[in-house]
Each structure stands twice: as structure tokens, then as C-alpha cells.
Design a protein around this motif. Structure first.
Motif, PDB file in Angstrom:
ATOM      1  N   VAL A 230       3.110  -8.768   1.401  1.00  0.00           N
ATOM      2  CA  VAL A 230       3.437  -9.897   2.269  1.00  0.00           C
ATOM      3  C   VAL A 230       4.631 -10.601   1.656  1.00  0.00           C
ATOM      4  O   VAL A 230       4.573 -11.018   0.491  1.00  0.00           O
ATOM      5  CB  VAL A 230       2.244 -10.868   2.403  1.00  0.00           C
ATOM      6  N   ASP A 231       5.724 -10.753   2.407  1.00  0.00           N
ATOM      7  CA  ASP A 231       6.919 -11.358   1.820  1.00  0.00           C
ATOM      8  C   ASP A 231       6.837 -12.875   1.842  1.00  0.00           C
ATOM      9  O   ASP A 231       5.828 -13.461   2.280  1.00  0.00           O
ATOM     10  CB  ASP A 231       8.193 -10.851   2.510  1.00  0.00           C
ATOM     11  N   ILE A 238       4.144  -3.965   3.968  1.00  0.00           N
ATOM     12  CA  ILE A 238       3.538  -2.888   3.193  1.00  0.00           C
ATOM     13  C   ILE A 238       4.088  -1.521   3.604  1.00  0.00           C
ATOM     14  O   ILE A 238       3.945  -0.534   2.869  1.00  0.00           O
ATOM     15  CB  ILE A 238       2.005  -2.907   3.330  1.00  0.00           C
ATOM     16  N   ASP A 239       4.729  -1.447   4.756  1.00  0.00           N
ATOM     17  CA  ASP A 239       5.258  -0.166   5.214  1.00  0.00           C
ATOM     18  C   ASP A 239       6.646   0.153   4.655  1.00  0.00           C
ATOM     19  O   ASP A 239       7.243   1.172   5.016  1.00  0.00           O
ATOM     20  CB  ASP A 239       5.314  -0.134   6.745  1.00  0.00           C
ATOM     21  N   ASP A 438      -2.418   2.348  11.018  1.00  0.00           N
ATOM     22  CA  ASP A 438      -2.652   0.976  11.480  1.00  0.00           C
ATOM     23  C   ASP A 438      -2.681  -0.036  10.342  1.00  0.00           C
ATOM     24  O   ASP A 438      -3.151  -1.164  10.532  1.00  0.00           O
ATOM     25  CB  ASP A 438      -3.955   0.912  12.268  1.00  0.00           C
ATOM     26  N   ALA A 439      -2.178   0.329   9.170  1.00  0.00           N
ATOM     27  CA  ALA A 439      -2.279  -0.553   7.998  1.00  0.00           C
ATOM     28  C   ALA A 439      -1.616  -1.906   8.240  1.00  0.00           C
ATOM     29  O   ALA A 439      -2.200  -2.955   7.958  1.00  0.00           O
ATOM     30  CB  ALA A 439      -1.654   0.126   6.784  1.00  0.00           C
ATOM     31  N   LYS A 440      -0.414  -1.893   8.780  1.00  0.00           N
ATOM     32  CA  LYS A 440       0.312  -3.142   8.981  1.00  0.00           C
ATOM     33  C   LYS A 440      -0.404  -4.046   9.977  1.00  0.00           C
ATOM     34  O   LYS A 440      -0.561  -5.257   9.737  1.00  0.00           O
ATOM     35  CB  LYS A 440       1.733  -2.842   9.451  1.00  0.00           C
ATOM     36  N   ALA A 441      -0.864  -3.489  11.081  1.00  0.00           N
ATOM     37  CA  ALA A 441      -1.553  -4.281  12.100  1.00  0.00           C
ATOM     38  C   ALA A 441      -2.854  -4.869  11.548  1.00  0.00           C
ATOM     39  O   ALA A 441      -3.211  -6.015  11.853  1.00  0.00           O
ATOM     40  CB  ALA A 441      -1.841  -3.414  13.326  1.00  0.00           C
TER      41      ALA A 441
END
Length: 452
Positions: A230-231, A238-239, A438-441
Motif C-alpha cells: 500500500v503506497d 502489490i501488483d 484477485d489479490a489487488k481487489a
């Protein structure tokens, strides 16, 4: 008229000088004893209750400080109420107390640094914007803020360190690729047992079991590769190629054999299990908190101060195998650990609670907690103390690690984020470091308090 004034001054010079000296002395005394909130209110009468996890330091030093407070403030005595040893259970109990019918029973919460945002956003704690924050280290102090306001003061801090067998690897690695290269070189050419009778079977041990340790270790791996999860704007990243490289390194280390880079058992390790593996000589490197140093190389015992409550003593060094090791900073930033003291929004004694926090986080208290209890201090001056440095040889390294440490994502829904992130990491480690689609979502939903 002028002559009368001069005559008066000559006649009463000594009296006036004494009065001036007394005023200066009063100012000096006030400068040292006035609480950091500069309250005009006397502390309320009545018992103060501190909700806290277990004291894992030496000699019950937190209780010793509370005993000192009680001796000085008999009308506002304090009591530590210890909760479950597991952090998740502590949080659940504190939240239940903050929401329940007995929510006024607690005056101070000893919060994990990742819980400040949740307790502030839910109205469980009071803002303390008028606190004097002079002298605190910047990184721990940041964990006390949320949404532009100050909600607590740092009680103790923490940062991960890299433990390494200097009799094998010589110089400390400064990057993950260097660590891997050193481990492969030593393990490939390893022959007889070392002088302490140990034979390493892998390069590295971390904490990769499904608890907060996995969140910390995975974040540090991603940061070491130049990535993030998370910036600074709260965006999930993360992608990115760098973040995926960090996860790939962990997966490759676990799955690569001959030589084995990461000890496979690390997938089920917590801090204590990793320390045991390192103490038994199974690995060349270990990521762990400073508490592991106290286990591997206990400092000399200190005589308890008069009237102190007996607590757990250090295990004598001669009961453990002699192990040659050193510590250095991690190959990348450490995740910042520690705990913060906050005043309950429903405290019946808010002024007394604020003054007690001032006492517990003062320079003198921080000195006692580090020197006698082993808790990493939140004030820089303590790390300059010769006694502290002599007793804890890792103190200068720890100070640098704390300065360069990073906070875990700041969100009122941190518990949901951490659970979701761990699930994603475990999927990635089982698939060669490849992120699920679906990691980001899932992480974006978790930051909003939802589960996908």
C-alpha cells in the motif's frame, strides 16, 4: 523618590535576592515535574486500570514503574490488568471492553502500534494533541497519529534484526541476493561440524506461520525488493514488479534445495520456533525481534530495586550452548513494532490517566524499561547511555533499524487487511511467488473493512 527606592533596595537586598532565587528554583522544578499535557487539573482520585498484554521483559519492570507511581500518587493508584498473551485476543478483549456496558472500567489501553487508527476512528480513545512529544524517536511517534491528530504516546518500540553466524559467513549481508549467495557458498562447501558442535542445514529462518509474523516477514521481503503493498496515498500496489519479486524470493527460497536457502519449517515458525532453530545451529541467518538476542545471549542479571515485584529472570547463559553470532540490520527496512499508551474515551479519571502516561513514557521510565526490562526505548537519549550499550550490545544497531523502519499500512481495518494479506501471501508462496489474480481487489476491499 529615586533615593527612597535605592535606600529600600540596599536595606532589603538580601531578602530580594533570596526571593528571586526561590522564584527561579520554582520555575526549574516546574519545568521538570509539570506533566506533558500542562494540565491545570489535579489528577482525579480513584484507581486507574491499564489494559495490557503480558510483560515479556525482565523483572516485571512495567509493574515496578506502576509501583513507583502508586507510591507518589496514593489517591490515584494504578493497576495493570493483563489480557491474553496472543495479540489478536488482546485486541478483541479491548474492543469488547470499549463497546460493552463496562466500557468505563478501563482508563488506559496499551495498544499494538497497528491498532491506533482503529481505536481512534471508532472513538475508543481520546486525542492528546497538546502532548509534549519532544525527545521521542520519529518512527514510533508516527504510529501514535491518525487523520492528522495525536492519539497516544509510544510506550515501547521494536524493529527486526538479522542474526547471522559470523564464524561462517564473515561479513554481514546488505541485500537478499548477497545473503543467498553467502548461504549457498557456505552450505555447498560445508564439511565437519563447527567448534560449537552444530551443522547448518539451511541458510535462513523467518516467521512464516499464519499469524502477524507472516504479515511482517512478507512486507519486509517486498520492501527489500523495492516494492510496496500500500503506497503513501493508500493505493494498493502489490501488483508491481518489485512487490512480486519480493514474494518470488520467499517462494524460491522455500522451494529451492541443494542447498536449502530458507529452512522449510519456517513455513510454520513463529518467533520462538525460529530462535530455537537458530540456537540449535540449523541455519546461518535468522530474522527476529531483539527479544531473541536476550534469549540467545542473556545479559547479566541486575539486582532488583528495593520493593520491586519479582518477575521472570534471564536464563543463565551457561545453560545454553555457546553460539557465535552477530546482529545487523535487515537487508531492507524492518516493519516497526511496539506499543502505545492511549487514554480511554470513557475513562472516569482522564487527567490522572494522562499524567500516568506521561510518567510511564518519560526519559527516566524509558531508561528503566530498556536497561532493566529489555524493552526497546522510544526516546533516543536512552540509546546513548553507556550502561544500556554495555548491557545490550545490539542497542546501536537497533536504533538504526528503528530509524529506518516502516509502519505497516495505517487503516482502521488493519485486522482485516492483515488477514487478507496473509491469505494472499500463502497462495503466492504455494505458486512460486505468483499473485492470485484477485489479490489487488481483495486488499482494496480489506482496507475498507470488507472481505472478498
Amino acid at each position: 523618590m529615586a533615593r527612597k527606592v535605592l535606600r529600600f533596595l540596599r536595606r532589603h537586598w538580601r531578602l530580594l535576592t533570596a526571593a528571586a532565587a526561590g522564584a527561579v528554583l520554582a520555575l526549574l522544578v516546574n519545568a521538570f515535574v509539570v506533566p506533558w499535557f500542562h494540565d491545570d487539573h489535579a489528577p482525579e482520585d480513584g484507581e486507574l486500570v491499564i489494559l495490557s498484554g503480558r510483560d515479556d521483559g525482565y523483572g516485571n519492570q512495567r509493574q515496578a514503574l506502576v509501583d513507583q507511581w502508586n507510591a507518589l500518587h496514593p489517591r490515584s493508584p494504578a493497576r495493570i490488568e493483563q489480557l491474553a498473551a496472543v495479540a489478536d485476543a488482546q485486541r478483541s478483549e479491548m474492543v469488547a471492553r470499549a463497546q460493552g456496558s463496562g466500557r468505563g472500567d478501563a482508563d488506559i489501553y496499551n495498544l499494538d502500534v497497528t491498532w491506533t487508527a482503529e481505536f481512534a476512528s471508532q472513538g475508543y480513545i481520546r486525542a492528546v494533541d497538546d502532548a509534549d512529544t519532544t525527545g521521542f524517536l520519529a518512527a514510533p511517534l508516527r504510529t501514535c497519529t491518525y487523520d492528522g491528530r495525536l492519539w497516544a504516546l509510544p510506550f515501547n518500540t521494536d524493529a527486526g534484526l538479522l542474526y547471522y553466524r559470523d564464524n561462517y559467513v564473515g561479513t554481514a549481508p546488505t541485500s537478499w541476493p548477497q545473503l543467498v549467495a553467502q548461504a549457498q557458498s557456505v552450505l555447498t562447501g560445508f564439511g565437519a561440524l563447527s567448534s560449537d558442535g552444530t551443522r547448518p542445514t539451511a541458510g535462513y529462518a523467518g516467521q512464516l506461520a499464519d499469524y502477524e509474523g507472516l504479515t511482517v516477514n512478507a512486507l519486509e521481503a517486498i520492501w527489500a525488493a523495492g516494492g510496496d503493498v500500500v503506497d503513501g496515498d493508500g493505493k494498493v500496489v502489490i501488483d508491481s514488479a518489485e512487490a512480486q519479486e519480493g514474494l518470488h524470493r520467499l517462494a524460491e527460497g522455500l522451494n529451492r534445495s541443494a542447498p536449502q536457502v530458507i529452512l522449510p519449517e519456517s513455513a510454520n515458525f513463529d518467533e520462538q520456533a525460529a530462535t530455537q532453530a537458530f540456537a540449535e545451529g540449523k541455519v546461518l541467518f535468522m530474522r527476529n525481534w531483539p527479544v531473541a538476542h536476550r534469549t540467545l545471549d542473556p545479559p547479566p542479571a541486575l539486582a532488583p530495586p528495593p520493593g520491586a515485584t519479582p518477575g521472570p529472570a534471564a536464563t543463565p547463559a551457561d545453560t545454553r550452548p555457546a553460539l557465535e553470532f552477530e546482529v545487523t540490520r535487515l537487508p531492507g527496512p524492518s516493519a516497526l513494532g511496539g506499543q502505545n499508551l492511549a487514554v480511554s474515551a470513557h475513562s472516569r479519571h482522564p487527567d490522572a490517566a494522562r499524567q500516568l502516561i506521561a510518567f510511564l513514557t518519560s526519559e527516566r521510565s524509558q531508561q528503566i524499561l530498556f536497561e532493566r526490562g529489555g524493552f526497546a526505548a522510544t526516546r533516543e537519549i536512552v540509546y546513548r547511555d553507556a550502561e544500556v550499550i554495555q548491557r545490550y550490545r545490539y542497542a546501536p544497531t537497533l536504533l538504526e533499524a528503528i530509524r529506518n523502519a516502516r509502519t505497516r499500512p495505517v487503516t482502521p481495518h488493519y485486522a482485516q487487511f492483515s488477514e487478507t494479506f496473509r491469505a494472499i501471501v500463502r497462495q503466492a508462496l504455494a505458486d512460486g511467488g505468483q499473485l492470485p489474480a484477485d489479490a489487488k481487489a481483495r486488499l482494496e476491499a480489506a482496507l475498507q473493512g470488507y472481505k472478498r
